[in-house]
Design a protein around this motif. Sequence first.
Motif, PDB file in Angstrom:
ATOM      1  N   SER A  50       0.842  -1.196   0.000  1.00 10.26           N
ATOM      2  CA  SER A  50       0.000   0.000   0.000  1.00 10.26           C
ATOM      3  C   SER A  50       0.879   1.249   0.000  1.00 10.26           C
ATOM      4  CB  SER A  50      -0.917  -0.007   1.231  1.00 10.26           C
ATOM      5  OG  SER A  50      -1.738   1.131   1.256  1.00 10.26           O
ATOM      6  N   PRO A  51       1.333   1.703  -1.176  1.00  7.92           N
ATOM      7  CA  PRO A  51       2.238   2.855  -1.255  1.00  7.92           C
ATOM      8  C   PRO A  51       1.636   4.163  -0.764  1.00  7.92           C
ATOM      9  CG  PRO A  51       1.492   2.169  -3.445  1.00  7.92           C
ATOM     10  CD  PRO A  51       1.068   1.099  -2.498  1.00  7.92           C
ATOM     11  N   SER A  52       0.318   4.236  -0.677  1.00  8.30           N
ATOM     12  CA  SER A  52      -0.316   5.493  -0.270  1.00  8.30           C
ATOM     13  C   SER A  52      -0.615   5.564   1.222  1.00  8.30           C
ATOM     14  CB  SER A  52      -1.632   5.686  -1.047  1.00  8.30           C
ATOM     15  OG  SER A  52      -2.552   4.648  -0.750  1.00  8.30           O
ATOM     16  N   ALA A  53      -0.307   4.513   1.984  1.00 12.09           N
ATOM     17  CA  ALA A  53      -0.574   4.520   3.424  1.00 12.09           C
ATOM     18  C   ALA A  53       0.307   5.562   4.114  1.00 12.09           C
ATOM     19  CB  ALA A  53      -0.323   3.146   4.015  1.00 12.09           C
ATOM     20  N   ALA A  54      -0.268   6.245   5.095  1.00 12.47           N
ATOM     21  CA  ALA A  54       0.493   7.208   5.899  1.00 12.47           C
ATOM     22  C   ALA A  54       0.940   6.503   7.173  1.00 12.47           C
ATOM     23  CB  ALA A  54      -0.368   8.418   6.237  1.00 12.47           C
ATOM     24  N   VAL A  55       2.227   6.619   7.509  1.00  8.89           N
ATOM     25  CA  VAL A  55       2.783   5.934   8.673  1.00  8.89           C
ATOM     26  C   VAL A  55       3.357   6.958   9.643  1.00  8.89           C
ATOM     27  CG1 VAL A  55       4.429   4.202   9.485  1.00  8.89           C
ATOM     28  CG2 VAL A  55       3.346   3.932   7.235  1.00  8.89           C
ATOM     29  N   HIS A  56       2.930   6.870  10.894  1.00  9.62           N
ATOM     30  CA  HIS A  56       3.411   7.780  11.938  1.00  9.62           C
ATOM     31  C   HIS A  56       3.849   6.959  13.142  1.00  9.62           C
ATOM     32  CE1 HIS A  56       1.674  11.385   9.953  1.00  9.62           C
ATOM     33  NE2 HIS A  56       0.714  10.554   9.599  1.00  9.62           N
ATOM     34  N   PHE A  57       4.965   7.332  13.765  1.00 11.26           N
ATOM     35  CA  PHE A  57       5.481   6.597  14.913  1.00 11.26           C
ATOM     36  C   PHE A  57       5.171   7.352  16.207  1.00 11.26           C
ATOM     37  CE2 PHE A  57       8.201   5.491  11.275  1.00 11.26           C
ATOM     38  CZ  PHE A  57       7.903   4.126  11.221  1.00 11.26           C
ATOM     39  N   ILE A  58       4.820   6.582  17.233  1.00 12.53           N
ATOM     40  CA  ILE A  58       4.353   7.146  18.492  1.00 12.53           C
ATOM     41  C   ILE A  58       4.871   6.270  19.621  1.00 12.53           C
ATOM     42  CG2 ILE A  58       2.174   5.846  18.538  1.00 12.53           C
ATOM     43  CD1 ILE A  58       0.775   8.498  19.325  1.00 12.53           C
ATOM     44  N   SER A  59       4.885   6.772  20.835  1.00 17.44           N
ATOM     45  CA  SER A  59       5.593   6.057  21.900  1.00 17.44           C
ATOM     46  C   SER A  59       4.839   4.886  22.516  1.00 17.44           C
ATOM     47  CB  SER A  59       5.989   7.032  23.009  1.00 17.44           C
ATOM     48  OG  SER A  59       4.842   7.558  23.636  1.00 17.44           O
ATOM     49  N   GLY A  60       3.502   4.958  22.629  1.00 12.04           N
ATOM     50  CA  GLY A  60       2.782   3.899  23.331  1.00 12.04           C
ATOM     51  C   GLY A  60       1.372   3.670  22.846  1.00 12.04           C
ATOM     52  N   GLY A  61       0.771   2.581  23.311  1.00 12.20           N
ATOM     53  CA  GLY A  61      -0.544   2.167  22.842  1.00 12.20           C
ATOM     54  C   GLY A  61      -1.686   3.074  23.254  1.00 12.20           C
ATOM     55  N   THR A  62      -1.742   3.460  24.519  1.00 10.96           N
ATOM     56  CA  THR A  62      -2.802   4.356  24.967  1.00 10.96           C
ATOM     57  C   THR A  62      -2.724   5.685  24.230  1.00 10.96           C
ATOM     58  OG1 THR A  62      -2.888   3.345  27.174  1.00 10.96           O
ATOM     59  CG2 THR A  62      -3.766   5.575  26.957  1.00 10.96           C
TER      60      THR A  62
END
Length: 350
Positions: A50-62
Motif C-alpha cells: 500500500s504505497p499510499s498509506a500514511a505511517v506515523h510513529f508514536i511512543s505507546g498504545g494508549t
Amino acid sequence: MYSFKNDYSEGCHPAILQALIESNGEQHSGYGFDMYSQQAADLIREKLKSPSAAVHFISGGTQANLTVIASILRPYESVIAVETGHILVHETGAIEATGHKIEAVQSTDGKLRPADVISVLDKFEEIHKPIPRLVYISHPTEIGTHYTRAELIALSQCCRENGLYLFIDGARLASGLCASDITFSDLAKYTDVFYIGGTKSGALLGEAIVINNPVLQQNFIYNLKQRGALLAKGRLLGIQFKVLFSNDLFFEIGNHMNQMAAKLATAFQEQGYSFLTNSQTNQIFPILPISVIEKLQKKYDFYIWQKINSQESAIRLVTSWATKEAMIDQFIEDLSVASEVEKKEVCEVQ
C-alpha cells in the motif's frame, strides 16, 4: 521469581539494541523526518502493498488510541467497542477524557461482529445521543482471541455500508497475525486505520500508526504534536521499526511468542484444566484451583484475571519475544508438581 505478567518486562530484542548503539553518535533531523523513520515507513508500506498509506510513529498504545480516536471523531460522535476492549478497561478513561462516549457491546469471546454494530446503530436517537462513527477492535483481543479473515472482511463491509470508520488496536498485532489467516496486506484493504505494536513485540518502546483512508491522513501530524506525541528524537522509533520489518523479524517474534504460549496451553490441557477463552495467541487464561495458583505464585508472577467460584480462578500467562523454552519447561514441571499435591490434598479431605 519469573514473570508471565506481560510481554514487555524485558528491554528489547538484541538486534534493535545493536542498531540503537550503532546509530547513537549520528545526527539526524527530529520529529520523524529522519532517514531511519522514512526507511521504516517505506518498509511497512512495502509489506502492506500500500504505497499510499500514511505511517506515523508514536511512543505507546494508549497514546496511539486516544490520538487516533480524538483526531477522527467530532465532539458529538462516539466509538463502538466490546465491553472487554482495552480502551474501556485498561486506559483510565483516556478516550472519555477526550470527550467521546464509548458504546460498549457485550461479547463472550471479546470479538465484535456486524450484528453488534447494527444493534448500536439501531439504538441511536437523532440529536439526543452521540452519533456512532468509529468501530474499535483489537487483534488479538484483550482476552487472547483473534479475528479470522472472514470476520474482518464482514466487519469492514458493515462499517463501509453504514458510514463508519474501522480502527484496529494492534498492540499485540505480531501475535494476532501469526495466529490467524489475516495477512498484513489485508489490514490495508479492510481498515481505515490501525497501529502496529512495537512495545509488546520486541521493541524498547513505540507503535506505528498506519492510516489507510486518505480522508483521515490530512494534517494528522498536527494531532500528534498537539497531544505531546511527536518525539523530538523520532529516529529512536524509526530505527526500531526498521529493524522489526527487516528480514521479517516482527513475524518471527510473533511466531515465537505464540509457540511458547501454545506449549504452556498444551500442558494445562494434559493436566485436565479448562480455559476462560480459546486462545492461540501469546495470552492464555487457564482456570486453576486456588491452591495450585498459590503454589505457582511462590516462583512465578502473573495476573489472577477472573474469579470463577470460591475454589477456582482464571489466571493470565503472557509470553514474549524473550521467553525461553527452558523456562516454559520449568513452569510445566512445577505445574505438574502443584497439581499432584492438590489432588492428594483433595483425596485426603474426602
